[in-house]
Design a protein around this motif. Structure first.
Motif, short mmCIF file in Angstrom:
data_model
loop_
_atom_site.label_atom_id
_atom_site.label_comp_id
_atom_site.label_asym_id
_atom_site.label_seq_id
_atom_site.Cartn_x
_atom_site.Cartn_y
_atom_site.Cartn_z
N GLU A 64 0.83 -1.29 -0.06
CA GLU A 64 -0.03 -0.01 -0.02
C GLU A 64 0.74 1.17 -0.03
O GLU A 64 0.26 2.29 -0.25
CB GLU A 64 -0.95 0.07 1.22
N SER A 65 2.10 1.19 0.31
CA SER A 65 3.06 2.17 0.39
C SER A 65 3.87 2.42 -0.80
O SER A 65 4.46 1.32 -1.07
CB SER A 65 4.06 2.32 1.57
N PRO A 66 3.63 3.39 -1.76
CA PRO A 66 4.38 3.47 -2.75
C PRO A 66 5.85 3.93 -2.80
O PRO A 66 6.81 3.80 -3.75
CB PRO A 66 3.77 4.53 -3.87
N ASP A 67 6.09 4.29 -1.55
CA ASP A 67 7.65 4.89 -1.16
C ASP A 67 8.08 4.18 0.18
O ASP A 67 7.73 4.59 1.12
CB ASP A 67 7.53 6.32 -1.04
N TRP A 68 8.96 3.15 -0.24
CA TRP A 68 9.56 2.39 1.10
C TRP A 68 10.43 3.16 1.79
O TRP A 68 10.74 2.67 3.06
CB TRP A 68 10.02 1.18 0.52
N SER A 69 10.80 4.38 1.18
CA SER A 69 11.82 5.09 2.29
C SER A 69 11.38 5.85 3.29
O SER A 69 12.34 6.11 4.11
CB SER A 69 12.60 6.28 1.08
N GLN A 70 10.07 5.81 3.37
CA GLN A 70 9.22 6.38 4.70
C GLN A 70 9.65 5.61 5.66
O GLN A 70 9.52 5.93 7.04
CB GLN A 70 7.89 6.35 4.25
N ALA A 71 10.13 4.19 5.59
CA ALA A 71 10.42 3.39 6.65
C ALA A 71 11.95 3.41 7.20
O ALA A 71 12.22 2.56 7.84
CB ALA A 71 10.03 1.90 6.50
N ILE A 72 12.70 4.24 6.35
CA ILE A 72 14.14 3.99 6.77
C ILE A 72 14.51 4.86 8.26
O ILE A 72 13.74 5.98 8.69
CB ILE A 72 14.93 5.05 5.90
N ALA A 107 11.25 -1.94 -7.91
CA ALA A 107 11.85 -0.81 -8.39
C ALA A 107 10.90 0.53 -8.06
O ALA A 107 11.61 1.51 -7.56
CB ALA A 107 11.81 -0.73 -9.89
N ARG A 108 9.74 0.07 -8.00
CA ARG A 108 8.67 1.17 -7.73
C ARG A 108 8.92 1.51 -6.15
O ARG A 108 8.89 2.60 -5.69
CB ARG A 108 7.22 0.86 -7.87
N GLY A 109 8.91 0.40 -5.40
CA GLY A 109 8.96 0.76 -3.84
C GLY A 109 10.44 1.50 -3.75
O GLY A 109 10.46 2.10 -2.68
N LEU A 114 16.95 4.95 -4.89
CA LEU A 114 17.53 4.59 -6.42
C LEU A 114 18.03 5.75 -6.99
O LEU A 114 18.95 5.73 -7.59
CB LEU A 114 16.77 3.62 -7.05
N ASN A 115 17.43 6.96 -6.61
CA ASN A 115 17.49 8.19 -7.47
C ASN A 115 18.23 9.13 -6.59
O ASN A 115 18.57 10.21 -7.10
CB ASN A 115 16.37 8.55 -8.15
N TYR A 116 18.95 8.65 -5.24
CA TYR A 116 19.50 9.61 -4.63
C TYR A 116 21.00 9.57 -5.15
O TYR A 116 21.85 8.50 -4.98
CB TYR A 116 19.64 9.12 -3.28
#
Length: 265
Positions: A64-72, A107-109, A114-116
Motif C-alpha cells: 500500500e505504500s508506494p515509497d518504502w523510504s518512509q520506513a528508513i 523498483a517502484r518501492g 535509487l535516485n539519490y
C-alpha cells in the motif's frame, strides 16, 4: 547509486554480519550508505544499534505504500537502515507474491532511494533462492556471494557457476563475486577449501575473511567490528573487500552528498 547485493546459497555463513560490516566500511570511506534487509529474520538492524523491540520496517505496508523510504531509520553517521520489520505470515506471503508477480514492484518501492546521487545501497537477502533475490537481478550493480571455507559451501559452488541458484545469471552489470568467510588456517579442511577457491575463482574471489571471535563480540554489543576492535584480522579483511567493491563500481570516496533528507526518523 551503486547497489550491492549480499547473498548465499546456504545459511549460517555470516552473510548478514558481512553485509553490515561492508556497509560500515563503505561509510567509513565517506559515502552515505543505506542497508536494506530482505530477510524475514529482520536481523540486519541489530548490527546498527536498532533495539530488538523496534519492529518497524517496510514489508508490512509495502503493497500500500508506494515509497518504502518512509520506513528508513537513522543510525548516526553516514549509515541508514531499511529494516524488513515485524510481519505476519500473511504479510510475508503477500510481499513475496508481489515480488514474484509484479516486475516493477521492487523498483517502484525503492524509486526514491535509487535516485539519490552518491548513495550506496547494501542489500541483505535470505539464504538460498527467493523472489527478492530474483527480483533484484536487473537493479543490482554487483552481487557478493558469501561462502564458508568448508565442504558444504564447496559442494554448492557449481550451483552458482551454472546459474542454477535463481534459474539464470545473478547479475547483469558488474557480475557476481565471492567472499570466503570465517577462514581458519588452523584447520586442514579450511586451508584446502581456501586454496581450491583461490585457484578455481581467481579474481572472482573478492576476499577471504579470517575467523575472528571479535566479530561475534562486536555483534553482541551492536557495534561494527571496526569500532569494537581496530586490530581485528576480520576488520582488515572486510575493509579490503570494501575497497575492492568500491574499485569495481568506481565509488569515489566521500561523494555521498544527498539532495534531500533521506529518513523519516
Amino acid at each position: 547509486m551503486p547497489l550491492v547485493c549480499v547473498c548465499s546459497p546456504k545459511g549460517g555463513v555470516g552473510k548478514t554480519t558481512l553485509a553490515a560490516n561492508l556497509a560500515y566500511t563503505l561509510a567509513r570511506g565517506g559515502s552515505k550508505v543505506l542497508a536494506i534487509d530482505f530477510d524475514v529474520q529482520n536481523a540486519l538492524r541489530l548490527h546498527f544499534g536498532v533495539p530488538l523491540s523496534d519492529g518497524r520496517g517496510f514489508v508490512a505496508k509495502s503493497a500500500e505504500s508506494p515509497d518504502w523510504s518512509q520506513a528508513i531509520l537513522t543510525t548516526g553517521g553516514n549509515i541508514f537502515v531499511l529494516p524488513y520489520g515485524d510481519v505476519s505470515e500473511a504479510q510475508r506471503i503477500e510481499f513475496e507474491s508481489n515480488l514474484a508477480n509484479d516486475a516493477h514492484f521492487l523498483a517502484r518501492g525503492l524509486q526514491t532511494v535509487l535516485n539519490y546521487p552518491g548513495l550506496i545501497i547494501v542489500a541483505d537477502f535470505p539464504p538460498g533462492p527467493g523472489p527478492a533475490l530474483k527480483a533484484m537481478t536487473d537493479l543490482a550493480d554487483l552481487h557478493l556471494v558469501v561462502m564458508l571455507a568448508d565442504t558444504a559451501s564447496l559442494s554448492l559452488l557449481p550451483q552458482i557457476e551454472n546459474e542454477k541458484m535463481i534459474g539464470g545469471a545473478l547479475n547483469h552489470k558488474a557480475g557476481h563475486f565471492f567472499v570466503l568467510n570465517q577462514s581458519d588456517s588452523r584447520r586442514n579442511i579450511s586451508r584446502d577449501v581456501k586454496a581450491f577457491m583461490q585457484q578455481r575463482l581467481g579474481d572472482r574471489l573478492l576476499g577471504v575473511v579470517n575467523r575472528d571471535e571479535s566479530v561475534a563480540e562486536a555483534n553482541a554489543s551492536q557495534q561494527s567490528i571496526f569500532d569494537f576492535s581496530q586490530v581485528s584480522a576480520a576488520a582488515f579483511d572486510i575493509e579490503l573487500v570494501g575497497k575492492r567493491v568500491a574499485a569495481l563500481l568506481d565509488i569515489k570516496v566521500g561523494d555521498g552528498e544527498l539532495q534531500a533528507p533521506l529518513t523519516s526518523r
